[in-house]
Write an enzyme that holds these catalytic residues in place. Structure first.
Site, mmCIF file in Angstrom:
data_model
loop_
_atom_site.group_PDB
_atom_site.id
_atom_site.type_symbol
_atom_site.label_atom_id
_atom_site.label_comp_id
_atom_site.label_asym_id
_atom_site.label_seq_id
_atom_site.Cartn_x
_atom_site.Cartn_y
_atom_site.Cartn_z
ATOM 1 C CB SER A 296 -6.269 8.670 51.698
ATOM 2 O OG SER A 296 -5.325 8.038 53.023
ATOM 3 C CE1 TYR B 288 -10.765 5.078 53.375
ATOM 4 C CE2 TYR B 288 -8.361 4.474 53.172
ATOM 5 C CZ TYR B 288 -9.399 5.704 52.700
ATOM 6 O OH TYR B 288 -9.138 6.639 53.848
ATOM 7 C CE LYS C 258 -10.831 8.062 51.144
ATOM 8 N NZ LYS C 258 -11.920 9.544 51.300
ATOM 9 C CB ILE D 205 -6.305 12.055 60.677
ATOM 10 C CG1 ILE D 205 -5.374 13.048 59.397
ATOM 11 C CG2 ILE D 205 -6.731 13.123 61.716
ATOM 12 C CD1 ILE D 205 -4.266 13.802 60.149
#
Length: 258
Positions: free
Chosen positions: A152, A165, A169, A198
């Protein structure tokens, strides 16, 4: 006759396991790998909805003349990665591993609870590590393998509400670099494919409020779509990318440099 450069992208007789492949980014990559000739193991987390979605992906691949099978495994469970690796290997040992499944639980850093922290660690790191432990060494023994971790842009631009999160990553990228050094000499490449903003079901609500402002910071001037990742994934999963190893490849419309 001169060789066709497009043949380097063919994945005939290769087996690919794509985690979290029942929709969005995972689905797009799985369909692309299948179109290149690979057998596909479609992983999902095991709920009724996810089983139905995965069955749809399998059916779509089969209708196009490909081979696929769905495998359910909740990555929050104990030994989930080991169990998935065993099940898929019994069907067809994977030559390609795309680590796409992950969860993000947005919250302020001072509100993070042990349970929510542990769940993100289990799904984003622990189970993927188990898959790497079980599947990468056999790739090296066979002399060919491709591992693509789906990262990410938050590896370098962490959202204030996604501390755990974003941290997972960043750790995953470090693992890709580590394994690339260990297995590159055995014909196995390990790379990180890092999407930017995205538009997916998971972030559609967030993008409804933040998307317009975010687009202003993306040089390409738009949000990405799952299909925007397909070309890069095919490159990194095929012989076309045989000399690409330990790379962090952003597919973000230029967001990482803006």
């Amino acid at each position: 006759m001169s060789p066709n450069a497009l043949d380097l992208f063919r994945l005939t007789n290769r087996t690919a396991l794509v985690t979290g492949a029942r929709r969005e980014i995972g689905r797009a990559i799985a369909l692309a790998l299948s179109s290149a000739g690979a057998r596909l193991a479609i992983h999902h987390a095991g709920t009724e909805e996810e089983q139905a979605d995965a069955a749809t992906v399998v059916r779509e691949i089969e209708q196009a003349g490909g081979t696929a099978r769905a495998f359910g495994q909740d990555f929050a469970g104990e030994d989930a990665g080991h169990r998935l690796a065993a099940a898929v290997s019994a069907w067809s040992p994977p030559d390609i591993l795309v680590l796409n499944a992950s969860i993000e639980l947005p919250e302020a850093y001072d509100a993070i609870t042990r349970d929510r922290f542990d769940k993100q660690i289990a799904v984003n790191l622990r189970s993927p590590l188990e898959l790497l432990q079980d599947l990468v060494p056999p790739m090296g023994q066979r002399g060919w393998g491709r591992v693509v971790t789906i990262g990410s842009v938050q590896q370098i631009r962490p959202h204030p509400q996604m501390m755990v999160y974003a941290g997972t990553k960043a750790a995953q990228l470090n693992w890709a670099w580590n394994l690339a050094r260990q297995f590159g000499g055995q014909g196995v490449t390990v790379n990180n494919l890092a999407p930017g903003a995205i538009l997916t079901a998971r972030n559609r609500e967030q993008m409804a409020t933040e998307g317009a402002a975010l687009v202003q910071r993306i040089p390409n001037g738009r949000l990405g779509q799952p299909g925007d990742l397909v070309g890069a994934a095919l490159l990194l999963c095929s012989d076309a990318g045989a000399y690409i190893n330990g790379v962090n490849l952003y597919v973000d419309g230029g967001r990482s440099i803006a």
